[in-house]
Design an enzyme around this catalytic site. Structure first.
Site, mmCIF file in Angstrom:
data_model
loop_
_atom_site.group_PDB
_atom_site.id
_atom_site.type_symbol
_atom_site.label_atom_id
_atom_site.label_comp_id
_atom_site.label_asym_id
_atom_site.label_seq_id
_atom_site.Cartn_x
_atom_site.Cartn_y
_atom_site.Cartn_z
ATOM 1 N N GLU A 190 -3.230 3.776 8.723
ATOM 2 C CA GLU A 190 -4.658 2.898 8.741
ATOM 3 C C GLU A 190 -5.776 3.629 9.550
ATOM 4 O O GLU A 190 -6.792 3.668 9.430
ATOM 5 C CB GLU A 190 -4.346 1.389 9.265
ATOM 6 C CG GLU A 190 -5.152 0.477 8.687
ATOM 7 C CD GLU A 190 -4.890 -0.937 8.816
ATOM 8 O OE1 GLU A 190 -3.921 -1.341 8.334
ATOM 9 O OE2 GLU A 190 -5.115 -1.533 9.985
ATOM 10 N N LYS A 204 5.818 -13.026 3.456
ATOM 11 C CA LYS A 204 6.518 -11.949 3.457
ATOM 12 C C LYS A 204 7.652 -11.663 2.289
ATOM 13 O O LYS A 204 7.910 -10.636 1.656
ATOM 14 C CB LYS A 204 6.957 -11.510 4.513
ATOM 15 C CG LYS A 204 6.341 -10.803 5.757
ATOM 16 C CD LYS A 204 5.661 -9.410 5.385
ATOM 17 C CE LYS A 204 4.725 -9.018 6.605
ATOM 18 N NZ LYS A 204 3.861 -7.884 6.076
ATOM 19 N N SER A 257 -8.150 -1.801 4.166
ATOM 20 C CA SER A 257 -7.423 -0.492 4.134
ATOM 21 C C SER A 257 -6.341 -0.491 3.243
ATOM 22 O O SER A 257 -5.935 -1.827 2.635
ATOM 23 C CB SER A 257 -6.692 -0.532 5.409
ATOM 24 O OG SER A 257 -5.747 0.381 5.432
ATOM 25 N N GLU A 259 4.486 -4.110 -7.628
ATOM 26 C CA GLU A 259 4.078 -2.694 -7.147
ATOM 27 C C GLU A 259 4.911 -1.956 -6.078
ATOM 28 O O GLU A 259 4.771 -0.991 -5.520
ATOM 29 C CB GLU A 259 2.499 -2.595 -7.025
ATOM 30 C CG GLU A 259 2.196 -3.427 -5.530
ATOM 31 C CD GLU A 259 1.684 -4.803 -6.047
ATOM 32 O OE1 GLU A 259 2.153 -5.445 -7.099
ATOM 33 O OE2 GLU A 259 0.704 -5.560 -5.162
ATOM 34 N N CYS A 318 -2.327 -5.777 6.696
ATOM 35 C CA CYS A 318 -0.684 -5.915 7.054
ATOM 36 C C CYS A 318 -0.319 -7.249 6.946
ATOM 37 O O CYS A 318 0.821 -7.719 6.542
ATOM 38 C CB CYS A 318 -0.522 -5.814 8.844
ATOM 39 S SG CYS A 318 -1.282 -4.359 9.424
ATOM 40 N N CYS A 370 0.830 -13.710 14.003
ATOM 41 C CA CYS A 370 2.244 -13.700 13.192
ATOM 42 C C CYS A 370 3.118 -14.554 14.211
ATOM 43 O O CYS A 370 3.993 -15.298 14.007
ATOM 44 C CB CYS A 370 2.901 -12.428 13.335
ATOM 45 S SG CYS A 370 1.957 -11.195 12.376
#
Lengths: 161, 592
Positions: free
Chosen positions: B286, B371, B332, B379, B312, B516
């Site tokens: 990144e 997650k 990104s 993908e 992220c 997080c």
């Protein structure tokens, strides 16, 4: 909640946008906007809610929440001939429920539903102010008084063609 | 400032005008019970629909009882919070709520940490009148890739709705219908999977009952661990070590990194690795991408779009794919650390230990529910084999450790395995809001200026304010940085970007309030934001302890590029470590 997939025509979208704009696209005016949209379309299908959602920047889940909270709003289109059975006290004690049951049986509908061909829809309401004629049934603008379960077939026959 | 003087439970108190009875009582040390009210002061989050009616109190001279969460203090009020009338009313309200709630506490996933259960204990409920004759309302269960909605257990506190609409501005959930039929649901009563839900899990984090819970993947992991043909490895996200201890009675903010590693080894994972390693890798990719775009931008190349947005956070990725698909070439392209880890594990590491990718099972321990969805995205699979096979939350790991009779408190600390367990302080701070961009700045500064960064702590990037900005001097070039945590705050920055008004070169976004550490998969904070602050402090402590605190100095990252990837943004790195985004603007499908 049952709903029918419809495609909005361009002029429908334009109409909804006009309605929203007439309330300055103000999210606080959601209920007024929905009133006007239901006036125009007769009901509030998902697609109409989505356009309103975009215009007023109110999540469509919220709009659906409002529509399912207030019994006035409906996502089911009314039939060509909307049938309303009065369940006010006077009509009720004179057997309106049996009349309603007969309509349900004849049309295979529950209250709030519309026949597949879009011809009839069934609803109940409270007191139309014609208690002397109890039990009262309305079909569109026409009023039927002193209706007995046996009359139901004949009433429906009037609208057959 | 105008104040109000009143008496609560015979104690006199003076409070600013506009203070609720609930808050005034709290100042006196009187905790009025409530099921719906929730306040996360430092994060500016409040839910007070006055819906549960548990917090009622008696106000002298007033005919009915007053909900204390929604009644303002007035001069001369005399309030009783535990009169006989109040206690009886509170009990009756509770009995009514319980009469329409399943009595399956023994097998409920929320049992033990359920606010409703705790309230029944606190109010001393011993029977629920009418259960034999009354029919309970019922609603179908809805399972998505991350979250289960079991609305029979919903008590209509509307906390989830507040998080989803006011805090996250996702608008996936709303109260619908009325009376016994009332539930919280996506539009048109679709499943969550077909709504605009980002799986951020903030609804789950605040749900007082078992109505919203995560999909439990520990049984799959247990099966993999028992399979002799499989090598099962695990990665742990930075925020997990700062919160896991809470589930074992430790003070919030206790770091349990070493104990957690030891527990994972006891559980049977062959290699215990660290997502922080992949976080360092993320910074390499990144950071390089940022510097590339920046230098082209400064040279006047208009195809180099700025600001660059971090990528992220899977909840955030879902958010912009649904709400800002027109900006999908701005973030990104670097995968999240979880997915970078999976991609490297199933190629480089599998090769290193001489097994095929199908025999390697990669598990992740995450503070996050999104997650779970992220690792299931198509993908991120090769020939139907996922890069990360299963993702479980901090809460699920705690339950797993308890099931295996492991006493976390008394475990000796152990170290992560090498090479994918080696990380720098930059990787650790990924768990806090502002941490990803701070880590990126530490590396980008040195790579860009060629100078050594003396002061690695960027205090100006830290804190809990929803939207923050700072300017970092890159050897004469001012780099303007924006930070947002919570999707509602992200939306503000994104609207500016869309309007072409953004002044930033780089923006970090995390979906969850606090980052997080406040994730949807963390131990429940039960409305106490001090817990989130303690976790944030723990993360910075861990960073401070590290000798290496810049990602590009991680010797194992250097080795990985040398042996395998070439250099950042190389073709191979692009293939394995970068991704692309989709336009997921919802077109509602309405069933006939």
């Amino acid at each position: 909640m049952s709903s029918i997939k419809i495609e909005l025509r361009e002029e429908d979208v334009k109409r909804i946008k006009e309605i929203c704009a007439s309330f300055r696209n103000d999210p606080q005016e959601l209920i007024n906007v929905l009133h006007r949209c239901q006036e125009h379309f007769g009901y509030l299908p998902a697609e109409v809610q989505e356009v309103v959602s975009e215009e007023l920047t109110v999540p469509v889940a919220k709009i659906y929440g409002v529509i399912t909270f207030y019994s006035f709003f409906t996502m089911t289109p009314k039939g060509k001939h909307p049938i309303s059975i009065c369940m006010g006290t006077a009509c009720y004690v004179r057997g309106a429920e049996k009349v309603l049951d007969e309509f349900k049986r004849e049309l295979g509908l529950q209250v709030g539903q519309t026949t597949k061909d879009g011809k009839f829809s069934l609803s109940s309401l409270r007191c139309v102010g014609a208690c002397g004629l109890a039990p009262v049934v309305l079909v569109g603008d026409k009023t039927y008084g002193r209706v007995a379960p046996d009359d139901v077939k004949n009433i429906l026959k009037e609208y057959e063609q | 400032m105008e104040t109000m003087k009143l008496t609560i439970d015979n104690k006199i108190i003076e409070v600013p005008k506009g203070t609720t009875l609930f808050k005034a009582a709290r100042e006196l040390g009187i905790e009025i019970p409530t099921l719906c009210y929730m306040e996360l002061h430092d994060l500016n989050i409040e839910n007070k629909p006055a819906g549960c009616r548990i917090c009622v109190v008696e106000v002298q001279g007033r005919r009915n009882l007053a909900p204390s969460c929604a009644t303002n203090c007035e001069n001369g009020m005399v309030v009783k919070t535990h009169s006989t009338r109040v206690l009886n009313a509170r009990r009756t309200v509770m009995e009514f709520i319980l009469s329409d709630h399943p009595k399956e506490c023994l097998i409920c996933p929320k049992s033990g940490s359920c606010d409703l259960q705790n309230m029944a204990i606190r109010l001393g409920i011993r029977e629920i009148p009418g259960t034999e004759i009354a029919k309970m309302s019922t609603y179908r269960k809805d399972t998505s890739p991350s979250i289960i909605r079991d609305l029979d257990k919903c008590i209509m506190c509307r906390r989830c709705e507040t998080m989803c609409n006011d805090v996250q501005t996702v608008g996936a959930l709303s109260a619908i219908n009325r009376g016994f039929m009332a539930v919280v649901s996506p539009a048109f009563e679709q499943n969550l999977e077909h709504s605009t839900c980002t799986y951020c899990g903030q609804c789950v984090a605040v749900c007082p009952t078992g109505a919203l819970t995560e999909v439990d993947h520990t049984p799959d992991i247990l099966r993999a661990l028992a399979d002799p043909t499989k090598t099962v490895i695990v990665q742990t996200a930075p925020a997990v070590r700062a919160a896991l201890g809470e589930e074992f009675g430790m003070e919030p903010g206790t770091l349990v990194t070493g104990k957690m590693v030891a527990a994972l080894r006891v559980l049977g994972f062959k290699y215990v690795f660290d997502t922080d390693f992949a976080a360092d890798l993320t910074i390499m990719e990144e950071g390089s991408e940022f510097l590339d775009r920046l230098s082209r931008h400064l040279k006047g190349d208009e195809s180099a779009k700025l600001p660059i947005l971090t990528s992220c956070c899977p909840g955030w990725v879902n958010f912009f794919e649904s709400y800002f698909p027109d900006l999908k070439d701005i973030p990104s392209t670097a995968k999240s650390p979880q997915q970078m880890f999976g991609a490297i594990a199933k190629t480089y590491f599998a090769e290193k230990i001489g097994i095929g990718r199908k025999d390697l099972v990669v598990v992740s321990i995450m503070p996050c529910l999104a997650k779970k969805y992220e690792c299931q995205r198509e993908e991120f699979s090769t020939d139907g084999n996922r890069d990360v096979d299963y993702s479980i939350s901090t809460r699920e790991l705690a339950a797993f450790i308890k099931q295996a009779n492991i006493d976390l408190n008394n475990l000796e600390s152990e170290e992560f395995d090498s090479p994918m367990g080696e990380s720098t302080g930059a990787g650790v701070i990924f768990g806090n809001t502002g941490g990803v961009i701070e880590a990126a700045v530490r590396t980008a500064y040195e790579l860009n200026t060629g100078k050594k960064l003396e002061k690695v702590d960027f205090m100006e990037l830290r804190g809990l304010e929803g939207v923050r900005e700072a300017t970092i001097d890159f050897n004469g070039t001012p780099i303007r940085i924006g930070i947002a945590h919570g999707l509602g705050n992200a939306r503000k920055l994104l609207n500016d970007v869309r309007a072409g008004k953004s002044k930033f070169h780089a923006i970090e976004i995390m979906a969850c309030p606090g980052g997080c550490i406040g994730g949807g998969g963390q131990p429940l904070h039960h409305g106490n934001s001090d817990i989130i602050k303690a976790r944030a402090a723990a993360i910075y402590r861990e960073d401070k302890k590290k000798i290496l605190r810049k990602s590009h100095e991680n010797p194992f990252i250097i080795k990985l590029y040398k042996e395998f990837l070439g250099k950042p943004n190389s073709e191979k790195a692009h293939h394995l470590l970068h991704t692309h985004y989709f336009d997921k603007k919802k077109k509602f499908i309405v069933k006939q």
